[in-house]
Design a protein around this motif. Structure first.
Motif, PDB file in Angstrom:
ATOM      1  N   TYR A   1      -3.977  11.087  -7.674  1.00 21.79           N
ATOM      2  CA  TYR A   1      -2.665  10.443  -7.602  1.00 21.79           C
ATOM      3  C   TYR A   1      -2.316   9.740  -8.915  1.00 21.79           C
ATOM      4  O   TYR A   1      -2.078   8.528  -8.943  1.00 21.79           O
ATOM      5  CB  TYR A   1      -2.599   9.458  -6.428  1.00 21.79           C
ATOM      6  CG  TYR A   1      -2.803  10.154  -5.115  1.00 21.79           C
ATOM      7  CD1 TYR A   1      -1.752  10.848  -4.519  1.00 21.79           C
ATOM      8  CD2 TYR A   1      -4.041  10.154  -4.484  1.00 21.79           C
ATOM      9  CE1 TYR A   1      -1.950  11.532  -3.331  1.00 21.79           C
ATOM     10  CE2 TYR A   1      -4.238  10.833  -3.291  1.00 21.79           C
ATOM     11  CZ  TYR A   1      -3.193  11.516  -2.715  1.00 21.79           C
ATOM     12  OH  TYR A   1      -3.372  12.194  -1.551  1.00 21.79           O
ATOM     13  N   PRO A   2      -2.282  10.489 -10.010  1.00 26.83           N
ATOM     14  CA  PRO A   2      -2.069   9.856 -11.326  1.00 26.83           C
ATOM     15  C   PRO A   2      -0.681   9.248 -11.471  1.00 26.83           C
ATOM     16  O   PRO A   2      -0.456   8.453 -12.382  1.00 26.83           O
ATOM     17  CB  PRO A   2      -2.261  11.013 -12.308  1.00 26.83           C
ATOM     18  CG  PRO A   2      -1.911  12.224 -11.530  1.00 26.83           C
ATOM     19  CD  PRO A   2      -2.344  11.945 -10.123  1.00 26.83           C
ATOM     20  N   GLU A   3       0.247   9.593 -10.576  1.00 25.85           N
ATOM     21  CA  GLU A   3       1.619   9.079 -10.730  1.00 25.85           C
ATOM     22  C   GLU A   3       1.679   7.560 -10.604  1.00 25.85           C
ATOM     23  O   GLU A   3       2.617   6.936 -11.069  1.00 25.85           O
ATOM     24  CB  GLU A   3       2.589   9.735  -9.744  1.00 25.85           C
ATOM     25  CG  GLU A   3       2.200   9.664  -8.280  1.00 25.85           C
ATOM     26  CD  GLU A   3       1.321  10.838  -7.864  1.00 25.85           C
ATOM     27  OE1 GLU A   3       0.554  11.332  -8.707  1.00 25.85           O
ATOM     28  OE2 GLU A   3       1.401  11.255  -6.696  1.00 25.85           O
ATOM     29  N   TYR A   4       0.635   6.942 -10.023  1.00 27.66           N
ATOM     30  CA  TYR A   4       0.664   5.486  -9.876  1.00 27.66           C
ATOM     31  C   TYR A   4       0.325   4.753 -11.165  1.00 27.66           C
ATOM     32  O   TYR A   4       0.296   3.533 -11.194  1.00 27.66           O
ATOM     33  CB  TYR A   4      -0.278   5.050  -8.748  1.00 27.66           C
ATOM     34  CG  TYR A   4       0.164   5.557  -7.419  1.00 27.66           C
ATOM     35  CD1 TYR A   4       1.534   5.587  -7.097  1.00 27.66           C
ATOM     36  CD2 TYR A   4      -0.738   6.033  -6.479  1.00 27.66           C
ATOM     37  CE1 TYR A   4       1.956   6.081  -5.889  1.00 27.66           C
ATOM     38  CE2 TYR A   4      -0.312   6.532  -5.261  1.00 27.66           C
ATOM     39  CZ  TYR A   4       1.040   6.555  -4.976  1.00 27.66           C
ATOM     40  OH  TYR A   4       1.468   7.042  -3.777  1.00 27.66           O
TER      41      TYR A   4
ATOM     42  N   THR B   1      10.783   4.968 -20.041  1.00 29.15           N
ATOM     43  CA  THR B   1      11.178   6.370 -19.942  1.00 29.15           C
ATOM     44  C   THR B   1       9.941   7.250 -19.841  1.00 29.15           C
ATOM     45  O   THR B   1       8.842   6.834 -20.218  1.00 29.15           O
ATOM     46  CB  THR B   1      11.982   6.832 -21.181  1.00 29.15           C
ATOM     47  OG1 THR B   1      11.114   6.780 -22.305  1.00 29.15           O
ATOM     48  CG2 THR B   1      13.191   5.966 -21.422  1.00 29.15           C
ATOM     49  N   VAL B   2      10.157   8.443 -19.310  1.00 32.13           N
ATOM     50  CA  VAL B   2       9.057   9.398 -19.191  1.00 32.13           C
ATOM     51  C   VAL B   2       8.485   9.692 -20.571  1.00 32.13           C
ATOM     52  O   VAL B   2       7.267   9.763 -20.756  1.00 32.13           O
ATOM     53  CB  VAL B   2       9.577  10.690 -18.520  1.00 32.13           C
ATOM     54  CG1 VAL B   2       8.488  11.743 -18.487  1.00 32.13           C
ATOM     55  CG2 VAL B   2      10.069  10.391 -17.123  1.00 32.13           C
TER      56      VAL B   2
ATOM     57  N   PHE C   1      10.264   6.128 -12.657  1.00 33.41           N
ATOM     58  CA  PHE C   1      10.371   5.754 -11.243  1.00 33.41           C
ATOM     59  C   PHE C   1      11.526   6.448 -10.544  1.00 33.41           C
ATOM     60  O   PHE C   1      11.678   6.343  -9.333  1.00 33.41           O
ATOM     61  CB  PHE C   1      10.466   4.234 -11.112  1.00 33.41           C
ATOM     62  CG  PHE C   1       9.299   3.548 -11.753  1.00 33.41           C
ATOM     63  CD1 PHE C   1       8.039   3.644 -11.182  1.00 33.41           C
ATOM     64  CD2 PHE C   1       9.447   2.847 -12.926  1.00 33.41           C
ATOM     65  CE1 PHE C   1       6.943   3.041 -11.779  1.00 33.41           C
ATOM     66  CE2 PHE C   1       8.358   2.237 -13.533  1.00 33.41           C
ATOM     67  CZ  PHE C   1       7.107   2.335 -12.956  1.00 33.41           C
ATOM     68  N   ASP C   2      12.377   7.151 -11.345  1.00 31.26           N
ATOM     69  CA  ASP C   2      13.486   7.887 -10.741  1.00 31.26           C
ATOM     70  C   ASP C   2      13.139   9.344 -10.464  1.00 31.26           C
ATOM     71  O   ASP C   2      13.966  10.085  -9.930  1.00 31.26           O
ATOM     72  CB  ASP C   2      14.714   7.844 -11.669  1.00 31.26           C
ATOM     73  CG  ASP C   2      15.311   6.456 -11.739  1.00 31.26           C
ATOM     74  OD1 ASP C   2      15.036   5.679 -10.798  1.00 31.26           O
ATOM     75  OD2 ASP C   2      16.013   6.141 -12.701  1.00 31.26           O
ATOM     76  N   LEU C   3      11.930   9.755 -10.835  1.00 31.83           N
ATOM     77  CA  LEU C   3      11.571  11.158 -10.639  1.00 31.83           C
ATOM     78  C   LEU C   3      11.133  11.416  -9.210  1.00 31.83           C
ATOM     79  O   LEU C   3      10.822  10.491  -8.465  1.00 31.83           O
ATOM     80  CB  LEU C   3      10.420  11.536 -11.580  1.00 31.83           C
ATOM     81  CG  LEU C   3      10.616  11.318 -13.070  1.00 31.83           C
ATOM     82  CD1 LEU C   3       9.409  11.859 -13.812  1.00 31.83           C
ATOM     83  CD2 LEU C   3      11.872  12.000 -13.559  1.00 31.83           C
ATOM     84  N   SER C   4      11.094  12.697  -8.831  1.00 34.86           N
ATOM     85  CA  SER C   4      10.558  13.054  -7.516  1.00 34.86           C
ATOM     86  C   SER C   4       9.032  13.007  -7.594  1.00 34.86           C
ATOM     87  O   SER C   4       8.459  12.927  -8.684  1.00 34.86           O
ATOM     88  CB  SER C   4      11.015  14.457  -7.143  1.00 34.86           C
ATOM     89  OG  SER C   4      10.295  15.407  -7.895  1.00 34.86           O
TER      90      SER C   4
ATOM     91  N   LYS D   1       6.794  13.243 -10.972  1.00 31.57           N
ATOM     92  CA  LYS D   1       5.959  12.128 -11.417  1.00 31.57           C
ATOM     93  C   LYS D   1       4.554  12.620 -11.728  1.00 31.57           C
ATOM     94  O   LYS D   1       3.949  12.235 -12.728  1.00 31.57           O
ATOM     95  CB  LYS D   1       5.861  11.070 -10.316  1.00 31.57           C
ATOM     96  CG  LYS D   1       6.996  10.079 -10.297  1.00 31.57           C
ATOM     97  CD  LYS D   1       6.697   9.019  -9.269  1.00 31.57           C
ATOM     98  CE  LYS D   1       7.924   8.232  -8.923  1.00 31.57           C
ATOM     99  NZ  LYS D   1       7.767   7.405  -7.740  1.00 31.57           N
ATOM    100  N   ARG D   2       4.022  13.452 -10.826  1.00 32.44           N
ATOM    101  CA  ARG D   2       2.675  13.982 -11.013  1.00 32.44           C
ATOM    102  C   ARG D   2       2.593  14.716 -12.342  1.00 32.44           C
ATOM    103  O   ARG D   2       1.660  14.549 -13.113  1.00 32.44           O
ATOM    104  CB  ARG D   2       2.353  14.918  -9.841  1.00 32.44           C
ATOM    105  CG  ARG D   2       1.008  15.593  -9.862  1.00 32.44           C
ATOM    106  CD  ARG D   2      -0.117  14.660  -9.470  1.00 32.44           C
ATOM    107  NE  ARG D   2       0.032  13.999  -8.202  1.00 32.44           N
ATOM    108  CZ  ARG D   2      -0.477  14.460  -7.046  1.00 32.44           C
ATOM    109  NH1 ARG D   2      -1.136  15.584  -7.009  1.00 32.44           N
ATOM    110  NH2 ARG D   2      -0.316  13.774  -5.937  1.00 32.44           N
ATOM    111  N   ARG D   3       3.615  15.568 -12.616  1.00 30.18           N
ATOM    112  CA  ARG D   3       3.630  16.328 -13.863  1.00 30.18           C
ATOM    113  C   ARG D   3       3.689  15.395 -15.065  1.00 30.18           C
ATOM    114  O   ARG D   3       2.976  15.599 -16.053  1.00 30.18           O
ATOM    115  CB  ARG D   3       4.857  17.233 -13.915  1.00 30.18           C
ATOM    116  CG  ARG D   3       4.703  18.462 -13.111  1.00 30.18           C
ATOM    117  CD  ARG D   3       6.074  19.035 -12.777  1.00 30.18           C
ATOM    118  NE  ARG D   3       5.938  19.811 -11.569  1.00 30.18           N
ATOM    119  CZ  ARG D   3       5.400  21.015 -11.562  1.00 30.18           C
ATOM    120  NH1 ARG D   3       5.014  21.539 -12.688  1.00 30.18           N
ATOM    121  NH2 ARG D   3       5.242  21.657 -10.435  1.00 30.18           N
TER     122      ARG D   3
END
Lengths: 270, 289
Positions: B93-96, B102-103, B144-147, B151-153
């Motif tokens: 779960y690296p998205e955390y 910004t990305v 934080f606005d990504l799906s 986010k994972r990507r």
């Protein structure tokens, strides 16, 4: 690791102290903390110290854990007792530069050390033998009279128990996030103070985000189970005072009487 | 082939000298070659995560050594960060771990910690985004606005952007939908083929592992049970089942056909291979022409 921090540890058990009413335990602790600071001679100090030992032995929690809780305050104890040691009044028995050692100072140092140790041991005894749920329950019941002045007692208690419940979760989360950022080369262990504070940003932001996410989740879960605040809510486990609690109150009452008698009939050491 | 990572008698004990002492990794020795795709499988709590966290020095082994390009990574503890740039690690779960505005900035966190700036940094970020299939317009959005999938990507791109010699991924597809899993996995494979670097994939999905891994490490109860070519490992279906793992479904079917006496080769991993094996069998028996 952050996880090593012991916080409000609870050891389940069935000892005499475990089975006391948590409200009684809180009230007893408050009275006890007051009386610790009303000891003015060695007899009353001894009385209090032996009562503390009795309390630890009857709590059924290994003394090892009590020692562990003392480890945290070793520095404070040494610091305050040293300060007291050299700030006594009266005839100096030894003097060097600004350091004056007096009988009064030695007495003070001993008193302050024993008092702080007793204080920590007694508080540890409460958290070791009372689960966080019991504690918040007890606080809610004790503060109930404040409802009359529209103080949101139940809400405060609920917030407390939620906060306590999330301490270990958030610690674990911090560990994970720190590892992930370190893997991306975040440097948290070296550099100037400002650099180190800045290095915390990549940890704190994800931590806040996840805390909010968890808060939303738990709020939804509570609403799904029809939670709507305190009014009219009954307890699954209601707490009752019993003969055991009366015995505990009596025991502490006797100690208090003893301390007062010592103070009246014996001369003060400090 | 030269070995890039070598583990020598590696052990790790949690809470050493306390009553809660627990051995998480027990005396593991193995060697991973440059450019290999390694899969790690094992039951929950078998020590996989602890093992991979020792590869980039997030955990210091209680015993044994990790050699990266022949050098002990703990020889100079102060320079452990350099090891982390060489061995990139994508956690579960690296998205955390996303935190920047910004990305783009988030992906740039790793490479700029390495000291990259300017054009070099820009290229690293854009290339990593491309590898993980992030559209360029997403780079200027807040993470934080990504799906969930995006986010994972983005998080994986943040590690790939450091261009590590060895890329470790701990369950990168967990929690994604079937389509997302498929795409992400093929992108990782694509990345591996293009950069020719070493990839280590921890996964619970035998199908995923079978599709991509050259060799497989099997862990059970903190110990190394098998370390062999994918076909070899999955031809030991019964042993794997004994330690709570399974083989890919198609491999299991083929294994059972073989046990029934049909002449089918060992270690079939994909539906295509199975199709070839079964049709040649049927041809030989004259059932189809």
């Amino acid at each position: 690791m952050v996880r090593d921090v012991a916080f409000g540890q609870y050891f389940p058990g069935k000892s005499f102290i475990h089975r006391l009413d948590p409200r009684a335990k809180i009230l007893l602790l408050i009275a006890y903390l007051v009386i610790i600071f009303c000891t003015f001679n060695y007899f009353s100090l001894l009385l209090i110290a032996s009562f503390t030992v009795l309390m630890i032995l009857s709590s059924g929690v290994s003394p090892k854990f009590y020692f562990k809780s003392l480890k945290v305050i070793v520095f404070i104890v040494i610091f305050t007792s040293l300060l007291n040691l050299f700030y006594g009044t009266g005839e100096p028995i030894w003097q060097w530069w600004i350091f004056r050692l007096t009988i009064n100072g030695i007495n003070r140092a001993i008193f302050v050390t024993v008092r702080i140790i007793c204080l920590i041991l007694a508080s540890s005894c409460l958290t070791f033998t009372t689960s966080p749920t019991e504690l918040t329950d007890a606080i809610e019941r004790l503060m109930k009279p404040l409802n009359r002045i529209h103080f949101p007692v139940h809400e405060i208690a609920m917030m407390m128990s939620l906060a306590l419940r999330f301490v270990p979760t958030l610690l674990e989360e911090t560990d994970k996030i720190m590892a992930a950022q370190k893997a991306r080369g975040a440097d948290m262990d070296s550099g100037s103070l400002i650099k180190r504070v800045k290095a915390l940003v990549p940890v704190l932001i994800p931590l806040f985000v996840s805390a909010f996410r968890r808060a939303y989740e738990i709020a939804t879960a509570m609403e799904c189970r029809c939670y709507r605040g305190g009014s009219g809510r009954t307890k699954m486990k209601s707490i009752h005072m019993s003969g055991r609690d009366a015995a505990a109150f009596t025991a502490l009452g006797l100690v208090i009487c003893g301390v007062i008698l010592c103070n009246i009939f014996l001369s003060a050491a400090i | 082939m030269s070995s890039v990572l070598e583990l020598k008698n590696l052990s790790f004990v949690y809470g050493q000298n306390t009553p809660f002492e627990k051995k998480a990794v027990d005396n593991i020795s193995l060697s991973i070659n440059q450019g290999e795709f390694i899969g790690i499988i094992g039951h929950t709590g078998s020590g996989k995560s602890t093992l991979v966290q020792m590869l980039n020095g997030l955990i210091q082994p209680t015993e044994g050594q990790v050699l990266l390009d022949g050098e002990d990574i703990w020889a100079k503890p102060k320079e452990i960060r350099r090891v982390r740039f060489k061995v990139g690690m994508v956690f579960q779960y690296p998205e955390y771990q996303l935190f920047e505005e910004t990305v783009y900035k988030d992906i740039a966190f790793g490479p700029s910690n390495m000291g990259k700036t300017g054009v070099e940094l820009d290229q690293a970020v854009k290339k990593a985004a491309e590898f993980t299939g992030l559209k360029p317009e997403l780079l200027l959005k807040s993470p934080f606005d990504l799906s969930g999938g995006e986010k994972r990507r983005a998080a994986i791109a943040g590690v790939i952007a450091m261009d590590p010699q060895v890329l470790v991924l701990d369950e990168p597809t967990a929690g994604l939908d079937p389509m997302g899993r498929e795409v992400l996995l093929s992108q990782i494979l694509q990345y591996h083929k293009e950069r020719k670097n070493t990839v280590i994939l921890v996964s619970h999905s035998m199908e995923d592992i079978a599709k991509v891994a050259d060799r497989i490490i099997v862990m059970n109860k903190s110990r190394l049970v098998m370390f062999d070519k994918t076909k070899e490992v999955f031809s030991h279906g019964r042993e794997l089942e004994k330690i709570g793992l399974r083989v890919p479904q198609i491999t299991k079917i083929m294994l059972e056909l073989k046990e029934k006496g049909y002449n089918i080769p060992d270690g079939i991993l994909t539906v295509d291979e199975a199709f070839a094996a079964v049709s040649s069998l049927l041809k030989r028996e004259g059932k189809i022409w």
